[in-house]
Design an enzyme around this catalytic site. Structure first.
Site, short mmCIF file in Angstrom:
data_model
loop_
_atom_site.label_atom_id
_atom_site.label_comp_id
_atom_site.label_asym_id
_atom_site.label_seq_id
_atom_site.Cartn_x
_atom_site.Cartn_y
_atom_site.Cartn_z
N SER A 1 -12.97 7.14 0.77
CA SER A 1 -12.73 7.83 -0.50
C SER A 1 -13.94 7.79 -1.42
O SER A 1 -13.83 8.09 -2.61
CB SER A 1 -11.54 7.17 -1.22
OG SER A 1 -10.37 7.26 -0.44
N HIS B 1 0.85 -1.19 0.00
CA HIS B 1 0.00 0.00 0.00
C HIS B 1 0.88 1.24 0.00
O HIS B 1 1.89 1.31 0.71
CB HIS B 1 -0.91 0.00 1.24
CG HIS B 1 -2.03 0.99 1.16
ND1 HIS B 1 -1.83 2.34 1.37
CD2 HIS B 1 -3.34 0.84 0.90
CE1 HIS B 1 -2.98 2.98 1.25
NE2 HIS B 1 -3.92 2.09 0.96
N ASN C 1 -9.13 0.74 3.35
CA ASN C 1 -10.12 0.92 4.42
C ASN C 1 -11.49 0.40 3.99
O ASN C 1 -12.25 -0.10 4.82
CB ASN C 1 -10.18 2.39 4.86
CG ASN C 1 -10.93 3.28 3.90
OD1 ASN C 1 -12.15 3.41 3.97
ND2 ASN C 1 -10.22 3.92 2.99
N GLU D 1 0.55 4.15 1.36
CA GLU D 1 0.73 4.76 2.68
C GLU D 1 1.80 4.03 3.47
O GLU D 1 2.65 4.66 4.11
CB GLU D 1 -0.58 4.75 3.47
CG GLU D 1 -0.42 5.38 4.85
CD GLU D 1 -1.55 5.08 5.82
OE1 GLU D 1 -1.27 4.95 7.03
OE2 GLU D 1 -2.71 4.99 5.38
N CYS E 1 -6.26 6.04 12.75
CA CYS E 1 -7.14 7.22 12.69
C CYS E 1 -8.44 6.95 13.45
O CYS E 1 -9.04 5.88 13.31
CB CYS E 1 -7.41 7.54 11.23
SG CYS E 1 -8.62 8.83 10.96
N THR F 1 -2.73 3.75 9.09
CA THR F 1 -3.78 4.53 9.78
C THR F 1 -5.16 3.92 9.66
O THR F 1 -6.05 4.23 10.47
CB THR F 1 -3.82 5.97 9.25
OG1 THR F 1 -4.10 5.96 7.85
CG2 THR F 1 -2.51 6.69 9.52
#
Length: 287
Positions: free
Chosen positions: A269, A129, A227, A131, A197, A169
């Protein structure tokens, strides 16, 4: 007649909304310029419909700094990029707009501070990923990425060394807390960073709650969105039929025959218009 239970947390999170506002502002300013391109360095968010809309407006998606020119205005994606890639981007002379989610940036800097003396990083996340690649690049010492308890168990860890445990996150907080508990028993010099998060936790808790009240669950969002995939996984763990879709057109009426309560949520998103269209499809189906 079926009832649709829609998650209040479904749709854009703060970081996605902020990144797109920066892109919208850059697009507005770009139209007044006489030269150069407006460029996303990689998909700014993980939603193909949103990306297609911006590309239709003339926003170019570059995959590598070598594709950039000094006259470009470049937006760093919401997931962030590696330190090395950012250095290469800035070296091109392009005008850089950093649209990294503030919570991802906070995690990057926390990892940088926590490993400044060479501590080893243990990062819970998806190795491929963007991130995660960015987070790992901020570690000063060795870094190990694991996506499950089995992958963690396969890592060789030395109780005499100092380690830092952090997470992508958008990972499941309950899973992370269990992994933390197990590692504390093995590593007395473990430092743990709180990098998940709060919005992710809230979405996951609401998805679990809704899944416990319905006979089927629909999760709307890009298939590349980590996510969103986790929301679908959480719903499926409740033992109900779960459908991860990008658009309402992917649904089939026969999958909902006889079902009186259907849950609906979406990734961070996913634009509201796609969620609304899915809810409308489900409600029309129930008439």
């Amino acid at each position: 007649m079926a009832t649709v239970l829609r998650a209040k947390t479904a749709g854009f999170c703060m970081g996605v909304g902020l990144a797109l506002r920066k892109l919208d502002q850059a697009l507005k300013e770009h139209r007044a310029r006489s030269s150069g391109r407006l460029v996303m360095l990689g998909p700014i968010i993980h939603n193909p419909q949103v990306l297609a809309d911006y590309e239709a407006l003339g926003v170019f998606c570059a995959q590598d700094p070598s594709q950039l020119n000094a006259t470009d205005r470049v937006l760093i994606r919401a997931h962030g990029i590696t330190r090395q890639v950012e250095e290469a981007v800035r070296a091109t002379g392009a005008d850089v707009v950093d649209a990294t989610c503030p919570k991802v940036k906070r995690a990057q800097l926390a990892i940088e501070r926590a490993t400044r003396d060479g501590e080893e990083l243990l990062l819970f996340g998806e190795a491929d990923h963007p991130e995660v690649r960015g987070l790992v690049s901020y570690a000063h010492g060795p870094a190990h990425v694991f996506g499950s308890r089995d992958e963690l168990a396969a890592l060789h860890v030395d109780p005499e060394r100092s380690y830092v445990l952090a997470s992508q996150t958008t990972q499941d907080r309950s899973v992370f807390e269990q992994l933390e508990k197990e590692l504390r028993d093995r590593l007395p010099r473990l430092k743990v960073l709180a990098t998940i998060c709060d919005a992710t936790r809230e979405r996951q808790e609401e998805a679990r709650s809704i899944a416990a009240q319905v006979e089927a669950m629909v999760v709307v969002g890009g298939r590349q969105s980590g996510n969103t995939r986790r929301l679908a996984d959480l719903a499926a763990q409740s033992g109900i039929s779960t459908y991860h879709i990008e658009q309402a057109e992917e649904l089939r009426a026969e999958d909902f025959a006889g079902k009186t309560r259907v849950g609906l949520t979406a990734g961070a998103s996913t634009p509201r218009k796609l969620i609304d269209a899915t809810q409308q499809w489900l409600e029309q189906l129930s008439d």
